[in-house]
Design a protein around this motif. Sequence first.
Motif, PDB file in Angstrom:
ATOM      1  N   ALA A 537       0.832  -1.205   0.000  1.00 15.77           N
ATOM      2  CA  ALA A 537       0.000   0.000   0.000  1.00 15.77           C
ATOM      3  C   ALA A 537       0.867   1.255   0.000  1.00 15.77           C
ATOM      4  CB  ALA A 537      -0.929  -0.009   1.212  1.00 15.77           C
ATOM      5  N   MET A 538       1.992   1.222   0.749  1.00 13.91           N
ATOM      6  CA  MET A 538       2.874   2.379   0.797  1.00 13.91           C
ATOM      7  C   MET A 538       3.537   2.611  -0.562  1.00 13.91           C
ATOM      8  SD  MET A 538       5.722   3.362   3.647  1.00 13.91           S
ATOM      9  CE  MET A 538       6.491   1.753   3.611  1.00 13.91           C
ATOM     10  N   ILE A 539       3.954   1.544  -1.226  1.00 14.72           N
ATOM     11  CA  ILE A 539       4.571   1.678  -2.546  1.00 14.72           C
ATOM     12  C   ILE A 539       3.581   2.251  -3.542  1.00 14.72           C
ATOM     13  CG2 ILE A 539       5.425   0.349  -4.513  1.00 14.72           C
ATOM     14  CD1 ILE A 539       7.547   0.761  -2.432  1.00 14.72           C
ATOM     15  N   LEU A 540       2.341   1.791  -3.502  1.00 13.68           N
ATOM     16  CA  LEU A 540       1.327   2.299  -4.427  1.00 13.68           C
ATOM     17  C   LEU A 540       1.038   3.772  -4.162  1.00 13.68           C
ATOM     18  CD1 LEU A 540      -1.156  -0.731  -4.570  1.00 13.68           C
ATOM     19  CD2 LEU A 540       0.580  -0.072  -6.253  1.00 13.68           C
ATOM     20  N   ASP A 541       1.047   4.177  -2.879  1.00 14.52           N
ATOM     21  CA  ASP A 541       0.864   5.599  -2.555  1.00 14.52           C
ATOM     22  C   ASP A 541       2.010   6.442  -3.109  1.00 14.52           C
ATOM     23  OD1 ASP A 541      -1.490   5.106  -1.286  1.00 14.52           O
ATOM     24  OD2 ASP A 541      -0.671   5.141   0.751  1.00 14.52           O
ATOM     25  N   VAL A 542       3.223   5.906  -3.021  1.00 21.09           N
ATOM     26  CA  VAL A 542       4.388   6.620  -3.559  1.00 21.09           C
ATOM     27  C   VAL A 542       4.236   6.804  -5.071  1.00 21.09           C
ATOM     28  CG1 VAL A 542       6.869   6.445  -3.995  1.00 21.09           C
ATOM     29  CG2 VAL A 542       5.956   5.871  -1.740  1.00 21.09           C
ATOM     30  N   ILE A 543       3.791   5.766  -5.755  1.00 25.17           N
ATOM     31  CA  ILE A 543       3.622   5.854  -7.212  1.00 25.17           C
ATOM     32  C   ILE A 543       2.543   6.868  -7.572  1.00 25.17           C
ATOM     33  CG2 ILE A 543       2.849   4.566  -9.242  1.00 25.17           C
ATOM     34  CD1 ILE A 543       4.236   2.111  -8.033  1.00 25.17           C
ATOM     35  N   VAL A 555       6.716   8.384   2.163  1.00 23.11           N
ATOM     36  CA  VAL A 555       7.460   7.690   3.219  1.00 23.11           C
ATOM     37  C   VAL A 555       7.894   8.671   4.299  1.00 23.11           C
ATOM     38  CG1 VAL A 555       9.430   6.213   3.713  1.00 23.11           C
ATOM     39  CG2 VAL A 555       8.219   5.981   1.541  1.00 23.11           C
ATOM     40  N   GLN A 556       8.461   9.809   3.863  1.00 17.38           N
ATOM     41  CA  GLN A 556       8.905  10.804   4.823  1.00 17.38           C
ATOM     42  C   GLN A 556       7.736  11.322   5.650  1.00 17.38           C
ATOM     43  OE1 GLN A 556      11.093  14.021   3.079  1.00 17.38           O
ATOM     44  NE2 GLN A 556      11.245  15.166   4.979  1.00 17.38           N
ATOM     45  N   ALA A 557       6.592  11.550   4.980  1.00 17.14           N
ATOM     46  CA  ALA A 557       5.427  12.053   5.708  1.00 17.14           C
ATOM     47  C   ALA A 557       4.953  11.052   6.749  1.00 17.14           C
ATOM     48  CB  ALA A 557       4.301  12.374   4.730  1.00 17.14           C
ATOM     49  N   ARG A 558       4.988   9.762   6.418  1.00 15.98           N
ATOM     50  CA  ARG A 558       4.554   8.751   7.387  1.00 15.98           C
ATOM     51  C   ARG A 558       5.510   8.689   8.580  1.00 15.98           C
ATOM     52  NH1 ARG A 558       1.872   3.506   4.408  1.00 15.98           N
ATOM     53  NH2 ARG A 558       0.530   4.643   2.952  1.00 15.98           N
TER      54      ARG A 558
END
Length: 621
Positions: A537-543, A555-558
Amino acid sequence: MAHTDPQISEKRPIIRQLNDAAINRIAAGEVVERPASAVKELVENALDAGARQVSVDYADGGKTLIRVSDDGCGIAPEDLPLALSRHATSKIDGSDLLNIHTFGFRGEALPSLGAVGRLTMTSRAEGFDAAEIRVSGGQAEPVRPAAHNAGTTVTLRDLFYATPARLKFMRSDRAEAQAITDTIKRLAMAEPFVGFTLRDVSGGGEGRVTFRADPESGDLFDALHGRLARILGQEFAENALRIDATREGLHMTGYAALPTYSRGTSVAQYLFVNGRPVRDKMLYGALRAAYHDFLSRDRHPAAALFIECDPILVDVNVHPAKSEVRFRDPGLARGLIVSGLRHALAEAGHRASSTVANATLGAMRPEPTGPARVYQMDRSSLAARTMSYQAQAPQPMETPGFADMQDAYSGRVEPAVVEDSTAEVSPQSLPLGAARAQVHENYIIAQTEDGMVIVDQHAAHERLVYERLKAQMAENGVASQALLIPEIIDLSEADAGALLELAEDLAKLGLVIEPFGPGTIAVRETPAILGNCNAKAMILDVIDELHDQGDSLTVQARIEAILSRVACHGSIRSGRRMQADEMNALLREMEATPHSGQCNHGRPTYVELKLADIERLFGRT
């Protein structure tokens, strides 16, 4: 999928050359979307002509009349017909489409406007007589003499009369007029040394002035500050930070507001590249990224930023309306905005928006019920004051005074600190003053030389702890945790390639990825502070963020969200009683810590009230 009713016949299609009228109307569909688009093109022509004063009149939202007058260099009579020809321009010679120093360069605006409306252009250049040319629906009339001062006036009537279908897509007169106003304001920001007047002449007559900005004077920053105060309001000017940053050939200037002066939408964000107003998604994303650590998701920063660079470093010919640009190195432009704004915000230290104090005073001020009364406060004589003090002195068996009741009420007074005559600086002279009291076990009252400060002790200490945690993370890095079984994620080859380009930056944040075949990546490690997180889910949010903004802060925001929660739990809680030395230590640390003027969500940590404002509340002035 084949359409059941194709737009072309089943016979072999024949290629035809369209006539000039059709070509110009097609071009007008790209360049002139609405009346505001026509105003933009005509005003930009005036600015390219060196105008110092630009006047714009419109009627019925610009649908029936648009008139732009300027005092620029003008056009010679023999050049007027050529000015209405497609791709005829004085701004470039066609040899280099990247080295562009003007607003316009395509030579499409005037013929396009003449193809869809009734256009009249009157002009007088130095050394020539004034002349006029008219074109209606693409049909031009001969040039004829006219009376006109130096400069040019372009009058456009009945916009889209030649393409009536376009009129059905126009919005209300009020909405179109607002779009024209917004266009003029953006151009006025770009040219602070030029005067602008916007007038609504609906119904005939002189009309009414809806916007006016006189030419500013002084250096660039003074002129820009004055122009922004006129357009965005005095409050923005008072709470804006001066921006001046350079990086590898790109120079950014302008003003950006403090985080505590934020807006509910992004309407107060203005970006310019080489003086050209742009609405570029990548640049807006960089602006949001610069403030992401100071504002909650539902708040937006206010800023007017100007990026100047060699024209060959940016391509402005990528959008029909030239509202988007493409940098040769987008990462460089994005990095300049993020680093330049964050540096300015850090230099602001503990400063918070003055609008917070204004709102506080407004809440304290009683509703007016009549003419304001001014009270004359006469100073009593010494004898009268002595008798008054004796009368107020506590008597035996009387009700206890404030000092005796402080344990029962949520308010405490600290004794005034006896200042050491040998001390270099008096605490009261420092920006946040000296602590004098604590009320409701949450708010510190401090006295300054010219007023008072109210501090939210929990919000202030939360920010201090958060900044301390971030500094430790930057110094020691982000610890990562290796996954026992790597997470394999299938993506498109384009998404996987874009993500792997960020692999080095993500690794610094504890997210380690590597290629695992075509269109597939393997997540080897995740940030330890996030615990048992959903890596896919984190990778998809990054994309998704890469597609939307060209970069990712997911990632930094999390990680910073976790630090923020840790800071919240590790800070001074509401309800804790603090001693004078603790309160003063908190004030001194706030003064020394950047961004301490707002909490982790962009709310103010303190309110400063000037003595003059407090006295005004009590009618002492």
